[in-house]
Design an enzyme around this catalytic site. Structure first.
Site, mmCIF file in Angstrom:
data_model
loop_
_atom_site.group_PDB
_atom_site.id
_atom_site.type_symbol
_atom_site.label_atom_id
_atom_site.label_comp_id
_atom_site.label_asym_id
_atom_site.label_seq_id
_atom_site.Cartn_x
_atom_site.Cartn_y
_atom_site.Cartn_z
ATOM 1 N N ILE A 120 0.848 -1.198 0.000
ATOM 2 C CA ILE A 120 0.000 0.000 0.000
ATOM 3 C C ILE A 120 0.884 1.249 0.000
ATOM 4 C CG2 ILE A 120 -1.808 1.251 1.263
ATOM 5 C CD1 ILE A 120 -2.486 -1.442 2.636
ATOM 6 N N LYS A 189 5.007 -0.523 12.902
ATOM 7 C CA LYS A 189 4.395 0.224 11.795
ATOM 8 C C LYS A 189 3.722 1.492 12.315
ATOM 9 C CE LYS A 189 3.527 -4.013 9.167
ATOM 10 N NZ LYS A 189 2.547 -5.089 8.986
HETATM 11 N N1 HSE Z 1 3.821 -10.070 8.989
HETATM 12 C C1 HSE Z 1 3.386 -8.844 8.389
HETATM 13 C C2 HSE Z 1 1.878 -8.873 8.250
HETATM 14 C C3 HSE Z 1 4.056 -8.658 7.079
HETATM 15 O O1 HSE Z 1 1.293 -9.943 8.427
HETATM 16 O O2 HSE Z 1 1.285 -7.841 8.001
HETATM 17 C C4 HSE Z 1 3.941 -7.292 6.515
HETATM 18 O O3 HSE Z 1 4.501 -6.333 7.339
#
Ligand code: HSE
Length: 380
Positions: A120, A189
């Site tokens: 994204i 994130k």
């Molecule tokens: N393990 C992460 C997820 C991968 O499932 O979103 C992408 O950051």
């Protein structure tokens, strides 16, 4: 012709390699790998010095993951005057200040669009919004693995371990899937997104979280009986105190946008003063979605983009004392505090009166650490 070196050849590395093979404006000229892989044998090396000392390499794409030696390799590449693109949220979240400073000092680009939201174009659009407007809130569904699990558990009763295994087979999960189900991946994130949105530098460890490891079919059935859907949602917002940031399972109305997010998809949103809410829906994990944002970052660099997404980075500590909402809590070890805030029962659990996030999340964490199996979910 732009020359790339790949650090790593796992799920994302192989995806980047395949994407670049299709292009005439760039090529992968070296790959750092430890094992023998026939497909890339002529360009493979196990020595990072062969990459950082090669004057022909323009961009180092770090797709190996983990903190070390990824951090040291990125530093070496930046110090050697290479642009760096990474999909590694762990390293960007933990070393945000150091790495952005090093890139600036060396006059090279550092991009990490694939680190948040896989395929994204979230960070690039967040950056664009910040150029004109004040972002007041960021967050949403930021992990493909846990959304895949929650989606499956709402569709039919299914064993948690079985559905997690499927997410691993599909290449969505982290190498150690506890990073997905306990929330660490999302927290990284959220940290990166909040840093860019608010010109902040947050420490991920200071953001409280609760994952989905302990959710049961019984919890989901109780939520559905009230028209709720449970999603793992991260939030960071500007407050009078500075910044609030946390992540927790959250019950949303079955008609909410978040409720409709299927499989491994993410739905990441920002709120800003002029634009209001803007949401980005797409493949948040997986080989080719993630690889596409790595290649896009390389193209941005080829077009002359040099700066990080933001220049500001003010050290801040999240303060969640001003955020309150009701919770669902299921525990067989209710204490006096929980009894005092209980408003009604739901299934095997209770619904509380509005409680401060700053109180509930540390309480839930302490109970889990004491070995008391419990599940909590915020009610929006
Ligand atoms: N393990 C992460 C997820 C991968 O499932 O979103 C992408 O950051």
């Amino acid at each position: 012709m732009m020359k790339l070196a790949l650090l790593g050849f796992g799920v994302v590395g192989k995806g980047v390699y395949d994407e670049v093979q299709k292009r005439s404006d760039m090529e992968v000229s070296k790959v750092l790998v430890r094992r023998h892989i026939e497909e890339i044998a002529p360009i493979a090396t196990a020595d990072i010095a062969e990459i950082v000392n090669d004057p022909a390499i323009d961009i180092v794409a770090e797709v190996m993951g983990g903190l070390h030696p990824a951090y040291e390799y990125i530093c070496a590449a930046l110090n050697a005057g290479k642009h760096v693109v990474t999909a590694n949220k762990a390293v960007i979240s933990a070393y945000y200040g150091e790495l952005t400073e090093l890139a600036r000092k060396n006059g090279v680009a550092l991009r990490c669009t694939a680190a948040v939201g896989g395929g994204i174009p979230w960070l690039v659009n967040l950056e664009r919004c910040c150029r004109l407007d004040t972002v007041t809130e960021v967050g949403g569904i930021m992990n493909g693995t846990t959304n895949y699990i929650m989606d499956a558990m709402h569709a039919a009763p299914v064993a948690f371990d079985e559905i997690l295994k499927k997410a691993q087979e599909l290449g969505y999960a982290e190498a150690d899937p506890s990073a997905d189900i306990d929330g660490d991946d999302i927290r990284r994130k959220l940290t990166i997104s909040a840093n860019i949105a608010f010109g902040a530098q947050l420490s991920e460890e200071e953001i409280p979280m609760f994952g989905i490891r302990t959710v049961t079919d019984g919890d989901i059935a109780a939520f559905q009986s009230r028209g709720y859907v449970c999603k793992l949602i991260a939030t960071a917002k500007r407050t009078e105190q500075g910044v609030a940031a946390w992540l927790e399972p959250t019950l949303v109305d079955a008609h909410a946008l978040e409720a409709a997010v299927p499989q491994n998809y993410n739905l990441i949103s920002f709120q800003s003063e002029y634009l209001g809410r803007q949401s980005y829906f797409g493949q948040g994990a997986g080989r080719y979605p993630t690889a596409s944002n790595v290649v896009q970052d390389c193209l941005d660099i080829a077009e002359g983009k040099r700066a990080f997404y933001t220049d500001a980075a003010q050290l801040m500590t999240p303060d969640n004392s001003g955020v309150m909402h009701a919770y669902y809590v299921r525990t067989d070890k209710a204490d006096a505090w929980l009894e005092a805030i209980t408003a009604e029962t739901l299934g095997d659990g209770v619904i509380t009166k509005p409680v401060r996030v700053a109180q509930m999340l540390p309480w839930a964490k302490a109970n889990l650490e004491m070995g008391n199996p419990l599940f909590i979910a915020a009610i929006r």
